[in-house]
Design a protein around this motif. Structure first.
Motif, PDB file in Angstrom:
ATOM      1  N   ALA A  73       4.422  -1.778   8.873  1.00 26.34           N
ATOM      2  CA  ALA A  73       4.662  -1.346  10.253  1.00 26.34           C
ATOM      3  C   ALA A  73       3.928  -0.043  10.573  1.00 26.34           C
ATOM      4  O   ALA A  73       3.542   0.193  11.722  1.00 26.34           O
ATOM      5  N   MET A  74       3.733   0.814   9.571  1.00 25.36           N
ATOM      6  CA  MET A  74       3.010   2.065   9.777  1.00 25.36           C
ATOM      7  C   MET A  74       1.509   1.863   9.901  1.00 25.36           C
ATOM      8  O   MET A  74       0.781   2.823  10.157  1.00 25.36           O
ATOM      9  N   GLY A  75       1.042   0.633   9.685  1.00 22.31           N
ATOM     10  CA  GLY A  75      -0.379   0.359   9.846  1.00 22.31           C
ATOM     11  C   GLY A  75      -1.194   0.463   8.580  1.00 22.31           C
ATOM     12  O   GLY A  75      -2.430   0.472   8.635  1.00 22.31           O
ATOM     13  N   PHE A  76      -0.540   0.510   7.429  1.00 21.62           N
ATOM     14  CA  PHE A  76      -1.256   0.457   6.159  1.00 21.62           C
ATOM     15  C   PHE A  76      -1.503  -1.005   5.796  1.00 21.62           C
ATOM     16  O   PHE A  76      -0.707  -1.887   6.135  1.00 21.62           O
ATOM     17  N   ASN A  77      -2.572  -1.269   5.068  1.00 18.90           N
ATOM     18  CA  ASN A  77      -2.827  -2.630   4.610  1.00 18.90           C
ATOM     19  C   ASN A  77      -2.817  -2.748   3.091  1.00 18.90           C
ATOM     20  O   ASN A  77      -3.107  -3.814   2.539  1.00 18.90           O
ATOM     21  N   MET A  78      -2.459  -1.652   2.416  1.00 16.65           N
ATOM     22  CA  MET A  78      -2.491  -1.629   0.954  1.00 16.65           C
ATOM     23  C   MET A  78      -1.418  -0.686   0.440  1.00 16.65           C
ATOM     24  O   MET A  78      -0.997   0.238   1.154  1.00 16.65           O
ATOM     25  N   ILE A  79      -0.968  -0.914  -0.794  1.00 20.01           N
ATOM     26  CA  ILE A  79      -0.053  -0.021  -1.507  1.00 20.01           C
ATOM     27  C   ILE A  79      -0.623   0.192  -2.899  1.00 20.01           C
ATOM     28  O   ILE A  79      -1.014  -0.765  -3.565  1.00 20.01           O
ATOM     29  N   ARG A  80      -0.682   1.430  -3.321  1.00 17.53           N
ATOM     30  CA  ARG A  80      -0.955   1.684  -4.734  1.00 17.53           C
ATOM     31  C   ARG A  80       0.380   1.852  -5.440  1.00 17.53           C
ATOM     32  O   ARG A  80       1.095   2.833  -5.220  1.00 17.53           O
ATOM     33  N   GLN A 129      -9.587  -0.352   2.800  1.00 15.16           N
ATOM     34  CA  GLN A 129      -8.230  -0.447   2.273  1.00 15.16           C
ATOM     35  C   GLN A 129      -7.583   0.929   2.317  1.00 15.16           C
ATOM     36  O   GLN A 129      -8.129   1.897   1.778  1.00 15.16           O
ATOM     37  N   TYR A 130      -6.428   0.974   2.968  1.00 18.77           N
ATOM     38  CA  TYR A 130      -5.727   2.253   3.123  1.00 18.77           C
ATOM     39  C   TYR A 130      -4.242   2.034   2.913  1.00 18.77           C
ATOM     40  O   TYR A 130      -3.632   1.163   3.558  1.00 18.77           O
ATOM     41  N   GLY A 131      -3.682   2.810   2.020  1.00 21.02           N
ATOM     42  CA  GLY A 131      -2.263   2.658   1.752  1.00 21.02           C
ATOM     43  C   GLY A 131      -1.672   3.884   1.087  1.00 21.02           C
ATOM     44  O   GLY A 131      -2.396   4.792   0.651  1.00 21.02           O
ATOM     45  N   PRO A 132      -0.357   3.916   0.979  1.00 22.08           N
ATOM     46  CA  PRO A 132       0.312   5.050   0.357  1.00 22.08           C
ATOM     47  C   PRO A 132       0.468   4.875  -1.149  1.00 22.08           C
ATOM     48  O   PRO A 132       0.506   3.755  -1.662  1.00 22.08           O
ATOM     49  N   LEU A 133       0.544   5.981  -1.839  1.00 21.52           N
ATOM     50  CA  LEU A 133       0.955   6.006  -3.236  1.00 21.52           C
ATOM     51  C   LEU A 133       2.455   5.720  -3.251  1.00 21.52           C
ATOM     52  O   LEU A 133       3.248   6.468  -2.695  1.00 21.52           O
ATOM     53  N   ASP A 134       2.836   4.628  -3.865  1.00 25.30           N
ATOM     54  CA  ASP A 134       4.229   4.177  -3.825  1.00 25.30           C
ATOM     55  C   ASP A 134       4.794   4.204  -5.239  1.00 25.30           C
ATOM     56  O   ASP A 134       4.397   3.415  -6.102  1.00 25.30           O
ATOM     57  N   GLN A 135       5.744   5.100  -5.472  1.00 24.81           N
ATOM     58  CA  GLN A 135       6.274   5.296  -6.811  1.00 24.81           C
ATOM     59  C   GLN A 135       7.502   4.432  -7.099  1.00 24.81           C
ATOM     60  O   GLN A 135       7.884   4.255  -8.254  1.00 24.81           O
ATOM     61  N   GLY A 136       8.118   3.904  -6.042  1.00 27.19           N
ATOM     62  CA  GLY A 136       9.206   2.963  -6.253  1.00 27.19           C
ATOM     63  C   GLY A 136      10.464   3.572  -6.849  1.00 27.19           C
ATOM     64  O   GLY A 136      11.183   2.899  -7.595  1.00 27.19           O
ATOM     65  N   TRP A 137      10.774   4.821  -6.505  1.00 28.68           N
ATOM     66  CA  TRP A 137      11.984   5.478  -7.003  1.00 28.68           C
ATOM     67  C   TRP A 137      13.034   5.551  -5.895  1.00 28.68           C
ATOM     68  O   TRP A 137      12.701   5.607  -4.708  1.00 28.68           O
ATOM     69  N   TRP A 138      14.284   5.592  -6.317  1.00 23.79           N
ATOM     70  CA  TRP A 138      15.423   5.638  -5.392  1.00 23.79           C
ATOM     71  C   TRP A 138      16.391   6.725  -5.825  1.00 23.79           C
ATOM     72  O   TRP A 138      16.642   6.885  -7.030  1.00 23.79           O
ATOM     73  N   PRO A 139      16.974   7.491  -4.880  1.00 24.76           N
ATOM     74  CA  PRO A 139      17.856   8.596  -5.269  1.00 24.76           C
ATOM     75  C   PRO A 139      19.135   8.126  -5.942  1.00 24.76           C
ATOM     76  O   PRO A 139      19.736   8.886  -6.708  1.00 24.76           O
ATOM     77  N   ASP A 140      19.547   6.891  -5.661  1.00 20.37           N
ATOM     78  CA  ASP A 140      20.798   6.381  -6.212  1.00 20.37           C
ATOM     79  C   ASP A 140      20.582   5.381  -7.345  1.00 20.37           C
ATOM     80  O   ASP A 140      21.358   5.316  -8.286  1.00 20.37           O
ATOM     81  N   ALA A 184      -8.743   4.491   0.464  1.00 22.91           N
ATOM     82  CA  ALA A 184      -8.071   5.772   0.262  1.00 22.91           C
ATOM     83  C   ALA A 184      -6.590   5.537   0.083  1.00 22.91           C
ATOM     84  O   ALA A 184      -6.021   4.591   0.626  1.00 22.91           O
ATOM     85  N   VAL A 185      -5.974   6.442  -0.693  1.00 28.62           N
ATOM     86  CA  VAL A 185      -4.540   6.355  -0.991  1.00 28.62           C
ATOM     87  C   VAL A 185      -3.896   7.682  -0.620  1.00 28.62           C
ATOM     88  O   VAL A 185      -4.238   8.731  -1.186  1.00 28.62           O
ATOM     89  N   TYR A 186      -2.956   7.609   0.323  1.00 29.38           N
ATOM     90  CA  TYR A 186      -2.265   8.813   0.782  1.00 29.38           C
ATOM     91  C   TYR A 186      -0.997   9.020  -0.028  1.00 29.38           C
ATOM     92  O   TYR A 186      -0.210   8.089  -0.217  1.00 29.38           O
ATOM     93  N   THR A 187      -0.757  10.231  -0.463  1.00 30.24           N
ATOM     94  CA  THR A 187       0.462  10.591  -1.187  1.00 30.24           C
ATOM     95  C   THR A 187       1.501  11.128  -0.207  1.00 30.24           C
ATOM     96  O   THR A 187       1.284  12.190   0.378  1.00 30.24           O
TER      97      THR A 187
END
Length: 622
Positions: free
Chosen positions: A372-379, A341-352, A579-582
């Motif tokens: 689309a970037m090839g991750f299969n997971m999100i933290r 399982q590989y995915g990005p650390l997703d904080q869910g914030w928006w500038p606006d 692993a979780v990429y930031t």
């Protein structure tokens, strides 16, 4: 129903609902404009202030009778905590964007010494008025009181879970009904879960979010109605366990529950209201990132053979578990097979919009691009998203690790020495009130999110931030939801509990020592990377932006990132399961995102990222 069919079904329903939602808000004056001089996402230009976020907000429990209350409300910032509503209001605010956000049209802070008030006069749809009327809030941060026609109809504490209030008895004769909502939120100056919000944003800490930040809506329901469902798959037994909470049921009422694959009914059972129902799903099509198959579910209340209430939902046959490989190392298994399982650390914030995506298209965009970037997971990092975000993960096919939003961080002690198994010096001493808030809100989040098959891991604590009674909280979570894995403290103080041993390391890819921990725990790298690249014209501020390791150009960034992925590939045969990429995007002054904060620039080509990541899923563990 095939994946595309499921989407078409939901799209038809949501299109019908959006027409209903437009009934009221189309009459609102167009007085809204974004405020401030910060960057904005492209979707900000697509917001219709007469009808912001018009989509049906609850895709896993669908009824046709609803009315969207997003749009222009009056607001006031009043001194003191909650109490009597103010007699005068300061202006207009665009709901559901938080008052501090640009998209609210206000852009003001509130703070612990003040309260935020909303007011709006509405006309309830005639068809809804003929039934019991529920007032729903997707999320309100943090403590709120709700008044209808001057009478207090209800209250709620918790900034991340949906809630509803039956306002039928508070409605008066005639068309116009007044709704007022008061909110008090101490942000990080109180003990409640608040995630990354702080009064004085800096570094990895961001702008406060106060008040309504998800859709507000009305729903018409019969006197006896289905308030909630809980569906839990059992892949090994090829069964689905379904529970339904029914309000005002009468003796002899029954539940009829059926599962559908497109137009084919694959299972149906009838039982007494209150009973657990088990559906046999023969030849089950299993859900995975490569095959995110969703079944449809229909739940009805029957009285003397007649349907009293009916809702539509969906489910997936999916199993997440742990098991040893040939070397005796615990692995994270999906449907009884190891899948890294590989995915990005997703904080869910928006500038606006801060916590709130500008539009539903924007909300979906992050999930689509991650896939689309090839991750299969999100933290999902110390934040909870609206229900539609999880539906997109379910239908697009991305696994989710769900964090509990942190809170009560003062006086934390962080000691990552392995083997620390006792002594509360490594657990925070929280007050009884603080503990009670955590427990109540964690349970509410687990309940609200249970039905989303994409969620495979619960994370009660992050990096010792407010970490307390670790063993007790972890084991309670494991018992409360045995259908998922529990990562007790991602990168936090280690206790021998839960399913996972999770370390954080920046920027390099490393792993826990398999010979020490791999026999009992799944080994994961819960955060790493943080490679920074500020893109001119797309940063929160012009200078002094920050990343764990910063680069001057895309080529340097790509070379370093490719090296990190190769390092991960070497660690997988040794025992690393995930692993979780930031991180997914830049956030405020952090510039270590795969995308800029405004989502206008993807820093490394998604096709190349997708190609690089395939080696992680093809690596042999034997």
């Amino acid at each position: 129903m095939k994946k595309t069919g499921k989407r078409e079904f939901v799209s038809v329903l949501l299109g019908l609902f959006c027409l209903q939602a437009g009934h009221l808000v189309a009459q609102q004056p167009a007085v809204w404009q974004p405020v401030g001089n910060k960057i904005r996402s492209a979707w900000a230009e697509n917001i219709d202030p007469k009808q912001p976020l018009p989509e049906y907000p609850r895709p896993n429990l669908v009824r046709s009778g609803w009315q969207n209350l997003n749009g222009s409300w009056e607001y006031a910032i009043a001194p003191g905590k909650l109490g009597t509503a103010p007699t005068g209001y300061d202006g207009q605010i665009l709901v559901p964007y938080a008052v501090e956000s640009s998209l609210s049209g206000v852009g003001k802070t509130v703070g612990k010494d003040s309260s935020l008030w909303y007011r709006r006069t509405i006309a309830v749809d005639k068809d809804i008025r003929k039934q019991r009327v529920l007032l729903h809030f997707g999320a309100v941060d943090w403590q709120c009181e709700v008044y209808v026609n001057g009478q207090k109809a209800g209250s709620h504490e918790g900034g991340y879970d949906p809630f509803s209030i039956d306002i039928t008895s508070y409605l008066k004769k005639g068309a116009d009904q007044e709704i007022a909502v008061g909110v008090w939120d101490p942000t990080n100056e109180g003990p409640q879960p608040n995630g990354k919000q702080v009064v004085n944003p800096h570094g990895i800490w961001y702008t406060p979010v106060t008040g309504i930040w998800q859709t507000v809506w009305l729903e018409g329901v019969p006197e006896t109605y289905i308030a909630a469902t809980k569906q839990t798959p059992d892949v090994d037994q090829r069964k689905l366990l379904v529970q339904a909470a029914v309000e005002s049921a009468k003796e002899g009422d029954q539940l009829r529950i059926s599962a559908w694959k497109g137009q084919e009914k694959v299972a149906e059972e009838t039982a007494a209201v209150g009973a657990d129902v088990s559906l046999s799903i023969g030849n089950a099509e299993l859900w995975s990132p490569s095959n995110p198959f969703l079944y449809d579910l229909k739940v009805s209340v029957l009285r003397k053979g007649k349907v009293v209430d009916e809702v539509s939902s969906y489910f997936a046959m999916r199993k997440i578990s742990m098991g040893k490989d040939a070397k005796g190392i615990q692995r994270m298994l999906l449907n009884n097979e190891f899948l890294f399982q590989y995915g990005p650390l997703d904080q869910g914030w928006w500038p606006d919009g801060l916590y709130t995506a500008p539009t539903d298209e924007a909300l979906r965009f992050d999930v689509e691009k991650t896939k689309a970037m090839g991750f299969n997971m999100i933290r999902k990092h110390i934040k909870v998203e609206p229900a539609r975000w999880y539906y997109y993960c379910d239908s697009i096919g991305v696994m989710v690790w769900q964090d509990m939003p942190s809170g009560d961080l003062g006086g934390n002690h962080w000691d990552m020495r392995p083997g620390i198994t006792s002594g509360k010096q490594h657990d925070k001493d929280r007050s009884a009130a603080s503990e009670a808030i955590y427990r109540k809100e964690w349970k509410a989040i687990l309940d609200a999110l249970h039905n989303y098959p994409s969620i495979v891991v619960w994370v009660p604590f992050n990096e010792a931030w407010g970490q307390f009674k670790t063993v007790e909280i972890t084991e309670w979570t494991m018992k409360y939801d045995p259908s998922r894995l529990v990562n007790s403290a991602s990168g936090g103080n280690f206790f021998p509990t839960g399913h996972i041993f999770d370390i954080h390391n920046y920027p390099d890819a490393v792993m826990p020592r398999p010979e020490l921990f791999g026999n009992d725990r799944i080994l994961v790298l819960g955060e790493f990377g943080g490679l920074g690249l500020p893109i001119e014209g797309h940063t929160w501020q012009e200078k002094d932006n920050w990343g764990y390791q910063s680069f001057k150009n895309v080529d340097e960034l790509k070379n370093r990132y490719k090296g990190l992925v190769s390092d991960l590939a070497r660690l997988i045969p040794l025992g690393l399961s995930a692993a979780v990429y930031t991180q997914t995007t830049d956030v405020e002054i952090e510039t270590n995102g795969l995308m800029t904060y405004d989502r206008k620039v993807i820093k490394m080509p998604e096709t190349e990222l997708h190609q690089w990541h395939q080696q992680l899923y093809n690596t042999k563990t034997d």
